[in-house]
Design an enzyme around this catalytic site. Structure first.
Site: not given
Length: 284
Positions: A77, A107, A232
């Site tokens: 990410e 996350d 995710d």
């Protein structure tokens, strides 16, 4: 982390062992930084946060992975520009790689920033576009969720199984509040408004990966959210599938790495969940 001895490897290569080791090391380091980060930046919106701990966790995982598998591809990410278009481009550039590691180093960064103990490290390995290993680690509870394609999913070394609720009225669901306030958030709010009166209750913990892990462990009946990214979902999607659940996009098409609008469930309530979201015009 006694779970490491309970999970086999794939084809003689220690993909899963490496994923577990990376998640454990990163998670343990993140835990030491709770309440102790020094920089906070906004990415796509005021709700999309990043700290130096996110970046440090990703660098740690990437270095460990590439030490073991230097020819594998890596998608994390923090290495991608903010926003949905950039995320899609980044995935398109690597999704056909033979081996692709897909990583969310924290996350639930907003939770981490506020000291709310619900965040995770999510690590997946895809082989030619199909996820074959998924690891989600919750450092605050020392809970390690591990799945291998075709070999089941485990927590605390015990096999996981999705819940048995057969109707929405018996179900505990989870969702999130997307950082994209122009497109994803209004759609998710439509779904929320439609589903709240029909289910037992809805939770929003702030970590999609942990929501999926909890679904795999039978703690939730279903999960949906608009506007997520491959990092995710990739590990959690395998956890759910290997625990007997079902993962699709919001229109019922099978999960793949490009899915951004997701519905996951124990399977029994899946059709009802899809139907209610469609009626609410909340599918994206």
């Amino acid at each position: 982390m006694s779970d490491q001895n309970d999970i086999p490897t794939i084809g003689g290569k220690s993909f899963t062992a490496v994923a577990i080791n990376c998640a454990a090391k990163a998670g343990e380091w993140i835990k030491t930084k709770l309440g102790n980060y020094t920089s906070l930046t906004l990415k796509y919106s005021a709700q999309d946060l990043c700290t130096e701990v996110d970046k440090g966790s990703e660098m740690m995982i990437k270095n460990l992975v590439l030490t073991h598998f230097p020819h594998h591809s890596f998608l994390g990410e923090e290495g991608v520009e903010p926003g949905p278009e950039a995320s899609e481009r980044a995935l398109d550039n690597v999704r056909d790689a033979e081996y692709l590691w897909i990583v969310d180093p924290i996350d639930g960064t907003t939770n981490f920033v506020h000291g709310f103990p619900f965040f995770s490290v999510s690590i997946a390995l895809a082989h030619k576009g199909e996820v074959i290993v998924g690891v989600v680690y919750d450092p605050m509870r020392d809970e390690l969720f591990v799945a291998e394609k075709g070999k089941g999913a485990y927590v605390h070394g015990k096999r996981m199984q999705v819940s048995e609720e057969a109707a929405l009225g018996e179900s505990l669901l989870a969702t999130g509040f997307p950082a994209d306030q122009q497109f994803a958030l209004p759609l998710n709010m439509k779904g929320l408004q439609a589903l709240v009166p029909q289910v037992r209750n809805i939770r929003s913990g702030g970590s999609a990966a942990l929501h999926m892990a909890y679904l795999a462990a039978g703690r939730l009946s279903g999960f949906w959210e608009i506007g997520l990214n491959s990092w995710d979902l990739a590990a959690g999607a395998l956890l759910v599938a290997e625990s007997g659940g079902r993962v699709t996009d919001t229109k019922g098409r099978p999960y793949d790495l490009g899915v951004r609008h997701v519905v996951a469930s124990n399977g029994h309530i899946h059709a009802q969940l899809l139907s209610e979201l469609e009626k609410a015009e909340a599918v994206g």
